[in-house]
Design a protein around this motif. Structure first.
Motif, PDB file in Angstrom:
ATOM      1  N   LEU A 162      86.316   6.218 -41.499  1.00  0.00           N
ATOM      2  CA  LEU A 162      86.246   5.179 -42.609  1.00  0.00           C
ATOM      3  C   LEU A 162      87.328   5.106 -43.497  1.00  0.00           C
ATOM      4  N   SER A 163      88.095   6.660 -43.906  1.00  0.00           N
ATOM      5  CA  SER A 163      89.281   6.497 -44.539  1.00  0.00           C
ATOM      6  C   SER A 163      90.607   5.833 -43.978  1.00  0.00           C
ATOM      7  N   LYS A 164      90.556   5.708 -42.650  1.00  0.00           N
ATOM      8  CA  LYS A 164      91.422   4.929 -42.003  1.00  0.00           C
ATOM      9  C   LYS A 164      91.401   3.504 -41.396  1.00  0.00           C
ATOM     10  N   ALA A 165      90.423   3.022 -42.100  1.00  0.00           N
ATOM     11  CA  ALA A 165      89.996   1.726 -41.720  1.00  0.00           C
ATOM     12  C   ALA A 165      91.152   0.883 -41.998  1.00  0.00           C
ATOM     13  N   SER A 166      91.631  -0.366 -41.295  1.00  0.00           N
ATOM     14  CA  SER A 166      92.550  -1.251 -41.346  1.00  0.00           C
ATOM     15  C   SER A 166      92.331  -2.240 -42.621  1.00  0.00           C
ATOM     16  N   PRO A 167      93.191  -2.999 -43.293  1.00  0.00           N
ATOM     17  CA  PRO A 167      92.706  -4.057 -44.019  1.00  0.00           C
ATOM     18  C   PRO A 167      92.079  -5.284 -43.461  1.00  0.00           C
ATOM     19  N   LYS A 168      92.277  -5.467 -42.187  1.00  0.00           N
ATOM     20  CA  LYS A 168      91.669  -6.560 -41.346  1.00  0.00           C
ATOM     21  C   LYS A 168      90.383  -6.116 -41.023  1.00  0.00           C
ATOM     22  N   ALA A 169      90.005  -4.760 -40.807  1.00  0.00           N
ATOM     23  CA  ALA A 169      88.726  -4.214 -40.728  1.00  0.00           C
ATOM     24  C   ALA A 169      87.693  -4.458 -41.779  1.00  0.00           C
ATOM     25  N   LEU A 170      88.237  -4.539 -42.972  1.00  0.00           N
ATOM     26  CA  LEU A 170      87.538  -4.893 -44.201  1.00  0.00           C
ATOM     27  C   LEU A 170      87.631  -6.170 -44.707  1.00  0.00           C
ATOM     28  N   ALA A 171      88.213  -6.941 -43.991  1.00  0.00           N
ATOM     29  CA  ALA A 171      88.431  -8.355 -44.398  1.00  0.00           C
ATOM     30  C   ALA A 171      87.147  -9.261 -44.290  1.00  0.00           C
ATOM     31  N   LEU A 172      86.143  -8.879 -45.197  1.00  0.00           N
ATOM     32  CA  LEU A 172      84.906  -9.695 -45.113  1.00  0.00           C
ATOM     33  C   LEU A 172      85.229 -11.127 -45.781  1.00  0.00           C
ATOM     34  N   LYS A 173      84.138 -11.792 -45.139  1.00  0.00           N
ATOM     35  CA  LYS A 173      84.195 -13.443 -45.690  1.00  0.00           C
ATOM     36  C   LYS A 173      82.906 -13.338 -46.459  1.00  0.00           C
ATOM     37  N   ALA A 174      83.277 -14.340 -47.708  1.00  0.00           N
ATOM     38  CA  ALA A 174      82.338 -14.490 -48.782  1.00  0.00           C
ATOM     39  C   ALA A 174      80.757 -14.829 -48.032  1.00  0.00           C
ATOM     40  N   LYS A 175      80.661 -15.902 -47.071  1.00  0.00           N
ATOM     41  CA  LYS A 175      79.664 -16.213 -46.650  1.00  0.00           C
ATOM     42  C   LYS A 175      78.816 -15.042 -45.999  1.00  0.00           C
ATOM     43  N   ASN A 176      79.361 -14.006 -45.609  1.00  0.00           N
ATOM     44  CA  ASN A 176      78.737 -13.051 -44.845  1.00  0.00           C
ATOM     45  C   ASN A 176      78.465 -11.620 -45.976  1.00  0.00           C
ATOM     46  N   TRP A 177      78.665 -11.914 -47.372  1.00  0.00           N
ATOM     47  CA  TRP A 177      78.621 -10.737 -48.295  1.00  0.00           C
ATOM     48  C   TRP A 177      77.004 -10.593 -48.415  1.00  0.00           C
ATOM     49  N   THR A 178      76.840  -9.149 -48.267  1.00  0.00           N
ATOM     50  CA  THR A 178      75.571  -8.840 -48.374  1.00  0.00           C
ATOM     51  C   THR A 178      75.344  -7.525 -48.964  1.00  0.00           C
ATOM     52  N   GLU A 179      74.117  -6.943 -49.094  1.00  0.00           N
ATOM     53  CA  GLU A 179      74.088  -5.488 -49.718  1.00  0.00           C
ATOM     54  C   GLU A 179      74.650  -4.679 -48.881  1.00  0.00           C
ATOM     55  N   SER A 180      74.493  -4.814 -47.450  1.00  0.00           N
ATOM     56  CA  SER A 180      74.769  -4.019 -46.377  1.00  0.00           C
ATOM     57  C   SER A 180      76.593  -3.951 -46.286  1.00  0.00           C
ATOM     58  N   ALA A 181      76.925  -5.087 -46.760  1.00  0.00           N
ATOM     59  CA  ALA A 181      78.449  -5.036 -46.618  1.00  0.00           C
ATOM     60  C   ALA A 181      79.117  -4.523 -47.959  1.00  0.00           C
TER      61      ALA A 181
ATOM     62  N   GLU B 294      87.138 -17.973 -51.285  1.00  0.00           N
ATOM     63  CA  GLU B 294      85.731 -18.651 -50.626  1.00  0.00           C
ATOM     64  C   GLU B 294      84.599 -18.511 -51.410  1.00  0.00           C
ATOM     65  N   TRP B 295      84.535 -17.375 -52.274  1.00  0.00           N
ATOM     66  CA  TRP B 295      83.421 -17.002 -53.023  1.00  0.00           C
ATOM     67  C   TRP B 295      83.072 -18.247 -54.188  1.00  0.00           C
ATOM     68  N   PHE B 296      84.212 -18.397 -54.832  1.00  0.00           N
ATOM     69  CA  PHE B 296      84.157 -19.683 -55.786  1.00  0.00           C
ATOM     70  C   PHE B 296      84.201 -20.972 -55.296  1.00  0.00           C
ATOM     71  N   ALA B 297      84.486 -21.065 -54.120  1.00  0.00           N
ATOM     72  CA  ALA B 297      84.586 -22.579 -53.371  1.00  0.00           C
ATOM     73  C   ALA B 297      83.232 -22.708 -53.032  1.00  0.00           C
ATOM     74  N   ASP B 298      82.484 -21.634 -52.578  1.00  0.00           N
ATOM     75  CA  ASP B 298      80.965 -22.056 -52.396  1.00  0.00           C
ATOM     76  C   ASP B 298      80.110 -22.257 -53.502  1.00  0.00           C
ATOM     77  N   ARG B 299      80.849 -21.966 -54.619  1.00  0.00           N
ATOM     78  CA  ARG B 299      79.802 -22.135 -55.998  1.00  0.00           C
ATOM     79  C   ARG B 299      80.490 -23.335 -56.717  1.00  0.00           C
ATOM     80  N   GLY B 300      81.156 -24.227 -56.005  1.00  0.00           N
ATOM     81  CA  GLY B 300      81.740 -25.501 -56.759  1.00  0.00           C
ATOM     82  C   GLY B 300      83.117 -25.298 -57.181  1.00  0.00           C
ATOM     83  N   GLY B 301      83.640 -24.082 -56.912  1.00  0.00           N
ATOM     84  CA  GLY B 301      85.246 -24.382 -57.235  1.00  0.00           C
ATOM     85  C   GLY B 301      85.184 -24.001 -58.791  1.00  0.00           C
ATOM     86  N   LEU B 302      84.422 -23.696 -59.589  1.00  0.00           N
ATOM     87  CA  LEU B 302      84.377 -23.261 -60.916  1.00  0.00           C
ATOM     88  C   LEU B 302      83.746 -22.016 -61.109  1.00  0.00           C
TER      89      LEU B 302
END
Length: 388
Positions: A111-130, A309-317
């Motif tokens: 886990l300490s060597k995970a690349s930035p792209k491996a950690l590039a989560l999308k806001a729509k896929n955000w869960t407690e597991s993520a 993406e997080w704030f765009a899904d919430r109306g941009g505000l």
């Protein structure tokens, strides 16, 4: 890390014999009339041991090539995979393959060597597991995960203390992006009041990030020196830092796409004597208009894309009376009303930093900016529109 016993691979004939013996047992159970509808859950426990070659513990020699590999070697392979993964699915799909890979894949070394792209989560896929996965990576010493999770907690989850602590952990270990983000927080007093601004601390953090090669931090430092913002004014040195920021920007683009220098189809690197009269549109962005070079816009950091993406899904505000930074590649929201500074010409665009303002000006805003109407006729009287 625990190492499995055994220093040689099993013979091919023994492995194939074991596979065929187990297959015969399964087929015999299926043909048995009394067990025609046996429990599917039991079947799922037997078949992976046959097809996947996992050690069932049934007797001596019941292992195939994968089962004989030591854990140290499998861990090194998983570390290489996590550091070169191009998206989170490349790494997560390995973790869900079997119990052994899941256990080794969650080891701190991997886990300490995970690349930035491996950690590039999308806001729509955000869960407690993520959230737990990023926390595991951060606890394992992955400073990219510390920065990403810190930004999410600070701006999205509004957990200011925990988020700033994670970013500080990455900044202490010379993470340039975390240093610059903490500088922006200090410049704006984000998460607090106007009295919480610390301009000198922001300049010091920008200087450290610029030393590590962060282009936006170097540009911000140049503007601070030119304006005397948080530091003693030195116009000549500030101008030199701005020139260096443009040169580093050009070098990064050339390094990421060296074939563009010899490809005539790419016209972004050229001298343009009419650069001040060109209208910018599409991806042809004049970030180096001072030198007559047109380069593509830099790729936004995964944490910035997550915020956008997080704030765009919430109306941009981000909240009542709060706005987002007008630079599309930033993604930072205001944490209190009138936190960011406005464009002095139009008064409509707001920016979290001078660096975002300079980049957005060359990308879009200079063709959209127009002087605002500063006087409004209200009930026959002229009233000045106040600015914060």
């Amino acid at each position: 890390m625990r190492t499995r016993r055994g220093f040689c691979y099993p013979k091919v004939s023994e492995s194939m014999t074991l596979f065929l013996d187990k297959a015969r047992v399964v087929n015999k159970k299926r043909r048995d009339g009394s067990n025609e509808f046996f429990d599917c859950r039991k079947r799922s426990r037997v078949l992976p041991d046959v097809a996947g070659g996992l050690d069932a513990g049934g007797g001596e020699g019941e292992s195939d090539f994968f089962g004989a590999l030591p854990d140290d070697l499998v861990g090194c392979i998983l570390s290489k995979l996590s550091s070169s993964a191009s998206c989170p699915a490349d790494f997560i799909s390995v973790l869900i393959t079997c119990k052994r890979l899941n256990g080794l894949g969650l080891h701190s070394m991997v886990l300490s060597k995970a690349s930035p792209k491996a950690l590039a989560l999308k806001a729509k896929n955000w869960t407690e597991s993520a959230h737990r996965f990023l926390k595991l990576c951060a606890d394992a010493g992955n400073f990219e995960a510390c920065y990403t999770l810190g930004m999410i907690r600070f701006y999205c989850l509004q957990n200011r203390g925990s988020g700033s602590s994670l970013m500080a952990k990455a900044a202490i270990n010379s993470h340039a992006q975390a240093l610059y983000s903490l500088a922006v927080i200090q410049f704006n007093g984000s998460g607090g009041s106007k009295n919480d601004k610390d301009l000198r601390a922001g300049v010091a953090l920008c200087a450290r990030a610029a030393f590590l090669g962060h282009i936006d931090a170097l540009r911000e430092l140049g503007h601070c020196l030119q304006d005397g913002y948080g530091v003693r004014q030195n116009i000549a040195v500030g101008h030199r830092f701005l020139v260096q920021a443009n040169a580093r920007e050009l070098a990064s683009v050339v390094y990421s796409n060296p074939a563009a220098l010899t490809n005539a189809a790419h016209s972004w690197l050229r001298w343009n004597p009419l650069r001040h009269h060109r209208r910018i549109s599409g991806s042809d962005c004049s970030l180096l208009s001072d030198f007559g070079c047109n380069v593509p816009a830099p790729e936004a950091h995964p944490a910035s894309r997550f915020l956008a993406e997080w704030f765009a899904d919430r109306g941009g505000l981000p909240g009542p009376g709060l706005r987002m930074c007008s630079h599309a590649g930033c993604g930072r929201p205001e944490t209190r009303g009138h936190e960011f500074r406005r464009c002095s010409v139009c008064g409509t665009a707001i920016y979290c930093s001078r660096a975002c303002q300079a980049v957005d000006w060359k990308l879009h805003h200079r063709v959209e900016c127009a002087p605002m109407e500063r006087w409004l006729d209200v009930d026959g009287e002229l009233e000045e529109v106040g600015e914060s």
